[in-house]
Write an enzyme that holds these catalytic residues in place. Structure first.
Site, mmCIF file in Angstrom:
data_model
loop_
_atom_site.group_PDB
_atom_site.id
_atom_site.type_symbol
_atom_site.label_atom_id
_atom_site.label_comp_id
_atom_site.label_asym_id
_atom_site.label_seq_id
_atom_site.Cartn_x
_atom_site.Cartn_y
_atom_site.Cartn_z
ATOM 1 C CB SER A 108 -1.072 -0.092 1.514
ATOM 2 O OG SER A 108 -1.784 1.507 1.278
ATOM 3 C CB SER A 109 0.422 4.255 -1.358
ATOM 4 O OG SER A 109 -1.270 4.950 -1.150
ATOM 5 C CB CYS A 110 -0.650 3.940 3.809
ATOM 6 S SG CYS A 110 -0.292 2.274 4.546
ATOM 7 C CE1 TYR A 137 -3.332 -2.303 5.844
ATOM 8 C CE2 TYR A 137 -1.834 -0.673 4.936
ATOM 9 C CZ TYR A 137 -2.872 -2.248 4.631
ATOM 10 O OH TYR A 137 -3.040 -2.302 3.503
ATOM 11 C CE LYS A 141 -1.002 -4.733 3.307
ATOM 12 N NZ LYS A 141 -1.523 -6.008 2.382
ATOM 13 C CG HIS A 180 -8.915 2.788 2.702
ATOM 14 N ND1 HIS A 180 -9.379 2.062 2.430
ATOM 15 C CD2 HIS A 180 -8.106 3.122 3.020
ATOM 16 C CE1 HIS A 180 -8.667 0.797 2.753
ATOM 17 N NE2 HIS A 180 -7.458 2.054 4.022
#
Length: 310
Positions: A108-110, A137, A141, A180
């Site tokens: 994920s980009s987060c 989270y 990842k 989201h």
């Protein structure tokens, strides 16, 4: 990977997994392995090993994950860390143990640093502090990425990791607390329209910038990379365009047909101020997104209405 290959889509009912399922099915793949949560608990190591031992999937799309927005990540960090690490460990290890030819892990980009230079290049990973609200989270990842790279180096596997931007589309999660930003906005504006509420309140100042990609574009990119990318390093997947939360709210309002006012609660956090991925690496391989945001948002809202309206 060809149309007769056995392909396991972990999380085939979710936003990403269902899009990959649609993509493969439309391409003529006939040996897609699907298991619901009731049929296969991906957090159960013994159950996952049994599945891999019996089915021997040649290719795996690891799209299963516990996901949510700012509120959910900030409220249930232990669940986000524990569940995601369990799923990743079980699937990656079983894929190696039972001879999977290739695995695609969805990050994920987060996971990038909160203040990473924009647009964010893949090399920015682990170069700075994370956004506090979704640290658990993100670290889970990141652990999945390192795990894939470690198996490649130690065991010679072909496990690739992709970093998608913010996603939206059919089968999204519209839970009022755990979704989201974009699906949350769709639900909020729709419910305000139905109840004729005079205004809708949005968290933050509306100044934060976000990039969005329609889920079917992501699925197309994932299949493309499964067929054309074997590098150990992560690769970004995004649209290359960004929009402020304020303008996104206006666009969702227009799409839904809500006629009330938009208010911003500036006492609530904005999250990361800006998050745009540098996708030059992917684009250099020959892939580009096809679905513009206005069209994708209309399709997403139509899906929401079909599945959630009374």
């Amino acid at each position: 990977m060809d149309t007769k290959s056995s392909v396991f889509i972990a999380g085939h009912k979710g936003l990403v997994g269902s899009a990959i399922d649609r993509a493969l099915s439309s391409m003529g793949y006939t040996n897609i392995l699907r298991r619901s949560r009731a049929e296969l608990d991906l957090t159960d190591q013994a159950a996952v090993e049994k599945f891999f031992k019996e089915e021997r999937p040649e290719y795996v799309f690891l799209a299963a994950a516990k996901v949510g927005g700012i509120y959910a990540n900030n409220t249930y960090p232990a669940e986000f860390a524990f569940s995601n690490m369990q799923i990743q460990c079980n699937i990656v290890n079983s894929a190696w143990k039972y001879g999977t030819k290739k695995l695609l892990f969805l990050g994920s980009s987060c996971i990038y640093p909160k203040f990473a230079p924009q647009p964010i290049r893949e090399s920015e990973l682990l170069t700075g502090p994370l956004e506090e609200t979704n640290k658990a989270y993100a670290l889970a990842k990141i652990a999945g990425i390192i795990m894939c790279q470690s198996y490649n180096r130690q065991y010679g596997t072909n496990f690739i990791s992709v970093m998608p931007t913010n996603l939206y589309g059919p089968n999204d999660n519209y839970h009022p607390e755990n979704s989201h930003v974009l699906p949350a906005l769709i639900r909020r504006f729709h419910e305000a329209k139905e109840s004729k509420a005079p205004y809708v309140t949005i968290w933050g100042t509306g100044s934060a910038l976000r990039e969005f990609l329609y889920s079917d574009d992501l699925a197309d990119a994932c299949v493309f990379l499964m067929q054309n990318y074997d590098d150990d390093e992560i690769i970004n997947i995004g649209s290359g365009e960004e929009i402020s939360i304020k303008n996104l709210s206006r666009l969702v309002k227009e799409t839904v047909g809500y006629e009330g006012e938009i208010r911003f609660d500036t006492s609530k956090p904005d999250g990361t101020p800006r998050k745009l991925l540098d996708c030059s690496k992917l684009h250099s391989l020959g892939w580009k997104p096809r679905i513009p945001m206005r069209e994708g948002l209309r399709l997403a809202y139509d899906d929401f209405v079909r599945r959630h309206s009374k």
